[in-house]
Write an enzyme that holds these catalytic residues in place. Structure first.
Site, PDB file in Angstrom:
ATOM      1  N   GLY A 214      -8.051  -1.863  18.172  1.00 39.39           N
ATOM      2  CA  GLY A 214      -7.696  -2.379  19.489  1.00 39.39           C
ATOM      3  C   GLY A 214      -8.747  -2.060  20.550  1.00 39.39           C
ATOM      4  O   GLY A 214      -9.824  -1.531  20.252  1.00 39.39           O
TER       5      GLY A 214
ATOM      6  N   ASP B 186      -5.360   0.660  11.053  1.00 40.34           N
ATOM      7  CA  ASP B 186      -4.722  -0.386  11.865  1.00 40.34           C
ATOM      8  C   ASP B 186      -3.866  -1.227  10.925  1.00 40.34           C
ATOM      9  O   ASP B 186      -4.092  -1.221   9.714  1.00 40.34           O
ATOM     10  CB  ASP B 186      -5.783  -1.273  12.549  1.00 40.34           C
ATOM     11  CG  ASP B 186      -5.244  -1.986  13.791  1.00 40.34           C
ATOM     12  OD1 ASP B 186      -5.625  -1.599  14.909  1.00 40.34           O
ATOM     13  OD2 ASP B 186      -4.431  -2.926  13.636  1.00 40.34           O
TER      14      ASP B 186
ATOM     15  N   TYR C 132       8.133  -2.508  27.975  1.00 42.64           N
ATOM     16  CA  TYR C 132       6.953  -1.657  27.741  1.00 42.64           C
ATOM     17  C   TYR C 132       7.150  -0.307  28.443  1.00 42.64           C
ATOM     18  O   TYR C 132       6.976   0.763  27.843  1.00 42.64           O
ATOM     19  CB  TYR C 132       5.722  -2.382  28.285  1.00 42.64           C
ATOM     20  CG  TYR C 132       4.412  -1.651  28.170  1.00 42.64           C
ATOM     21  CD1 TYR C 132       3.833  -1.395  26.930  1.00 42.64           C
ATOM     22  CD2 TYR C 132       3.715  -1.252  29.317  1.00 42.64           C
ATOM     23  CE1 TYR C 132       2.604  -0.753  26.830  1.00 42.64           C
ATOM     24  CE2 TYR C 132       2.482  -0.624  29.225  1.00 42.64           C
ATOM     25  CZ  TYR C 132       1.929  -0.372  27.976  1.00 42.64           C
ATOM     26  OH  TYR C 132       0.704   0.258  27.885  1.00 42.64           O
TER      27      TYR C 132
ATOM     28  N   ILE D 200      -7.335  -0.463  31.687  1.00 41.74           N
ATOM     29  CA  ILE D 200      -8.656  -0.044  31.185  1.00 41.74           C
ATOM     30  C   ILE D 200      -9.560  -1.274  31.106  1.00 41.74           C
ATOM     31  O   ILE D 200      -9.183  -2.301  30.526  1.00 41.74           O
ATOM     32  CB  ILE D 200      -8.537   0.591  29.774  1.00 41.74           C
ATOM     33  CG1 ILE D 200      -7.486   1.707  29.753  1.00 41.74           C
ATOM     34  CG2 ILE D 200      -9.896   1.118  29.320  1.00 41.74           C
ATOM     35  CD1 ILE D 200      -7.780   2.908  30.578  1.00 41.74           C
TER      36      ILE D 200
HETATM   37  P1  NAD Z   1      -4.487  -2.981  21.796  1.00 47.31           P
HETATM   38  O1  NAD Z   1      -3.356  -3.954  21.862  1.00 47.31           O
HETATM   39  O2  NAD Z   1      -5.841  -3.436  22.146  1.00 47.31           O
HETATM   40  O3  NAD Z   1      -4.546  -2.334  20.338  1.00 47.31           O
HETATM   41  C1  NAD Z   1      -3.398  -1.923  19.655  1.00 47.31           C
HETATM   42  C2  NAD Z   1      -3.704  -1.950  18.166  1.00 47.31           C
HETATM   43  O4  NAD Z   1      -2.506  -1.555  17.490  1.00 47.31           O
HETATM   44  C3  NAD Z   1      -4.082  -3.345  17.641  1.00 47.31           C
HETATM   45  O5  NAD Z   1      -5.331  -3.301  16.986  1.00 47.31           O
HETATM   46  C4  NAD Z   1      -2.944  -3.696  16.682  1.00 47.31           C
HETATM   47  O6  NAD Z   1      -3.380  -4.415  15.537  1.00 47.31           O
HETATM   48  C5  NAD Z   1      -2.422  -2.319  16.303  1.00 47.31           C
HETATM   49  N1  NAD Z   1      -1.024  -2.350  15.856  1.00 47.31           N
HETATM   50  C6  NAD Z   1      -0.005  -3.089  16.326  1.00 47.31           C
HETATM   51  N2  NAD Z   1       1.120  -2.846  15.614  1.00 47.31           N
HETATM   52  C7  NAD Z   1       0.802  -1.922  14.697  1.00 47.31           C
HETATM   53  C8  NAD Z   1       1.529  -1.264  13.673  1.00 47.31           C
HETATM   54  N3  NAD Z   1       2.817  -1.531  13.434  1.00 47.31           N
HETATM   55  N4  NAD Z   1       0.884  -0.363  12.908  1.00 47.31           N
HETATM   56  C9  NAD Z   1      -0.424  -0.098  13.105  1.00 47.31           C
HETATM   57  N5  NAD Z   1      -1.183  -0.695  14.039  1.00 47.31           N
HETATM   58  C10 NAD Z   1      -0.566  -1.599  14.829  1.00 47.31           C
HETATM   59  O7  NAD Z   1      -4.044  -1.730  22.686  1.00 47.31           O
HETATM   60  P2  NAD Z   1      -4.980  -0.710  23.467  1.00 47.31           P
HETATM   61  O8  NAD Z   1      -5.282  -1.306  24.778  1.00 47.31           O
HETATM   62  O9  NAD Z   1      -6.068  -0.220  22.618  1.00 47.31           O
HETATM   63  O10 NAD Z   1      -3.907   0.446  23.779  1.00 47.31           O
HETATM   64  C11 NAD Z   1      -3.794   1.608  22.987  1.00 47.31           C
HETATM   65  C12 NAD Z   1      -2.728   2.497  23.604  1.00 47.31           C
HETATM   66  O11 NAD Z   1      -3.086   2.792  24.955  1.00 47.31           O
HETATM   67  C13 NAD Z   1      -1.325   1.861  23.679  1.00 47.31           C
HETATM   68  O12 NAD Z   1      -0.364   2.854  23.506  1.00 47.31           O
HETATM   69  C14 NAD Z   1      -1.259   1.353  25.105  1.00 47.31           C
HETATM   70  O13 NAD Z   1       0.065   1.247  25.569  1.00 47.31           O
HETATM   71  C15 NAD Z   1      -2.033   2.423  25.822  1.00 47.31           C
HETATM   72  N6  NAD Z   1      -2.554   1.962  27.113  1.00 47.31           N
HETATM   73  C16 NAD Z   1      -3.537   1.016  27.144  1.00 47.31           C
HETATM   74  C17 NAD Z   1      -4.015   0.579  28.378  1.00 47.31           C
HETATM   75  C18 NAD Z   1      -5.084  -0.466  28.471  1.00 47.31           C
HETATM   76  O14 NAD Z   1      -5.367  -0.944  29.599  1.00 47.31           O
HETATM   77  N7  NAD Z   1      -5.743  -0.862  27.372  1.00 47.31           N
HETATM   78  C19 NAD Z   1      -3.469   1.121  29.559  1.00 47.31           C
HETATM   79  C20 NAD Z   1      -2.439   2.039  29.465  1.00 47.31           C
HETATM   80  C21 NAD Z   1      -2.001   2.486  28.228  1.00 47.31           C
HETATM   81  C1  AKB Z   2      -0.938  -3.280  30.349  1.00 50.35           C
HETATM   82  O1  AKB Z   2      -1.257  -3.954  31.336  1.00 50.35           O
HETATM   83  O2  AKB Z   2       0.055  -3.482  29.629  1.00 50.35           O
HETATM   84  C2  AKB Z   2      -1.795  -2.077  30.025  1.00 50.35           C
HETATM   85  C3  AKB Z   2      -1.274  -0.890  30.733  1.00 50.35           C
HETATM   86  C4  AKB Z   2      -1.696  -0.609  32.120  1.00 50.35           C
HETATM   87  O3  AKB Z   2      -0.488  -0.168  30.191  1.00 50.35           O
HETATM   88  N1  AKB Z   2      -3.144  -2.390  30.358  1.00 50.35           N
END
Ligand code: NAD
Ligand code: AKB
Length: 316
Positions: free
Chosen positions: A14, A37, A143, A173
């Protein structure tokens, strides 16, 4: 941590995982990092070991942790806010059952666990400006519900079983390696790609929507520094407010126009994502993270914009 970490990353393909893996390998070496993943990678991951792992398969999680002698887990597998709102039932399963399976294996095999929470863990009754570390958390998105429940579950495992659980509340992010997975803050990534490709962007949030944000290098260092922090200094564990900047779509547009004066933007508001964004804070107070483990972001809006545009112009 005193032990050499032998690390499992879930959701490693991800937005965050794909960059975290690189930094973990730089810091601890290839032999100490296992990427996983539910999807298969498109290419060889520069020689990093990869295992296809569905976090909902508790036996597979347990077997992976056991057979690879894992002692630290970065649990990133989750559904993000917009995708989650489109399928709340699946979001509950992935975000809660997936986390439960990880925590159970961590308890059994004595692993430390990093689980990101989010600004999504707050809701409309939360104080929106300088949102305190400890405050009202009544989110209105599925969420957010899973993020609050996840924070509590991680704290419970620490208190009840002594599992070393740690987490941050990430803001949106921004990054340029792997596209975001379907969140509310994705506009702040898309805008840079569209600026470079077309010189124009149509934004799905209203011009004055204020949200916390962070550039990926800071997000990665937050995760690694928290996992390396002295546990005796951690009063809060799940999860620390962390932020680097707070801006509106109009402000990021102006930041891009400093480097690309011809860049233009219009608006087609998506009511679902606007409602989610309106329920989140404008800006968080991250003093607990600063005090307890030295959180200190390196990028602001201007330095991030410069770096994003330079990188994307070279690549696209
Ligand atoms: P993303 O959606 O880019 O990646 C998530 C990954 O999880 C994907 O590659 C998907 O294939 C994998 N996935 C989904 N279901 C799955 C399962 N059952 N088993 C194994 N893998 C599985 O998300 P991200 O942006 O990298 O976020 C990672 C974490 O950070 C999450 O908990 C998200 O809530 C948190 N987060 C992200 C942001 C952001 O802006 N990116 C902000 C706040 C919190
Ligand atoms: C979303 O928008 O869902 C994420 C987050 C801030 O958790 N980027």
């Amino acid at each position: 941590m005193n032990r050499t970490p032998n690390i499992l990353v879930t959701g490693a393909l991800g937005q965050i995982g794909s960059e975290l893996i690189r930094e973990l390998v730089k810091k601890y070496g290839k032999n100490n990092v296992l990427a996983s993943d539910i999807k298969k990678p498109f290419s060889q991951m520069n020689g990093v070991d990869f295992v296809q792992l569905d976090c909902l398969d508790s036996q597979a999680v347990q077997k992976t942790v056991d057979s690879h002698q894992i002692n630290q887990i970065y649990h990133l597998a989750a559904l993000l806010s917009a995708v989650a709102e489109a399928n709340p039932q699946k979001a509950w399963k992935v975000n809660m059952d997936g986390l439960f399976n990880i925590l159970e294996s961590a308890r059994e095999f004595n692993c430390s666990v990093f689980t990101p929470s989010s600004i999504g863990a707050f809701g409309p009754s939360t104080p929106p400006d300088q949102t305190p570390q400890d405050t009202i958390q009544r989110p209105t998105s599925i969420y957010g519900v899973t993020k609050v429940a996840g924070e509590l579950l991680c704290d419970y495992y620490h208190k009840r079983f002594g599992t070393d659980t740690r987490g941050v509340r990430y803001p949106g992010i921004i990054s340029n390696l792997t596209p975001p997975g379907g969140g509310t803050t994705d506009y702040a990534v898309d805008i840079y790609y569209e600026a470079v490709k077309k010189g124009h962007y149509t934004c799905f949030l209203k011009p004055d929507t204020n949200l916390d944000m962070m550039y990926m290098p800071d997000a990665i260092s937050a995760a690694i520094n928290l996992m390396e922090a002295d546990p005796d200094k951690l009063f809060h564990r799940n999860a620390f407010n962390v932020t680097a900047m707070s801006f509106t779509p109009e402000e990021i547009k102006k930041s891009i126009q400093k480097y690309m004066p011809e860049f233009s933007m219009d608006y087609e508001v998506d009511p679902v994502r606007q409602a989610i964004a309106d329920s989140w804070p404008n800006s968080m107070n991250d003093s607990a993270a600063k005090e307890e483990w030295g959180w200190n972001p390196g990028y602001n809006l201007d330095t991030m914009t410069r770096d994003m545009l330079t990188t994307l112009k070279k690549r696209l």
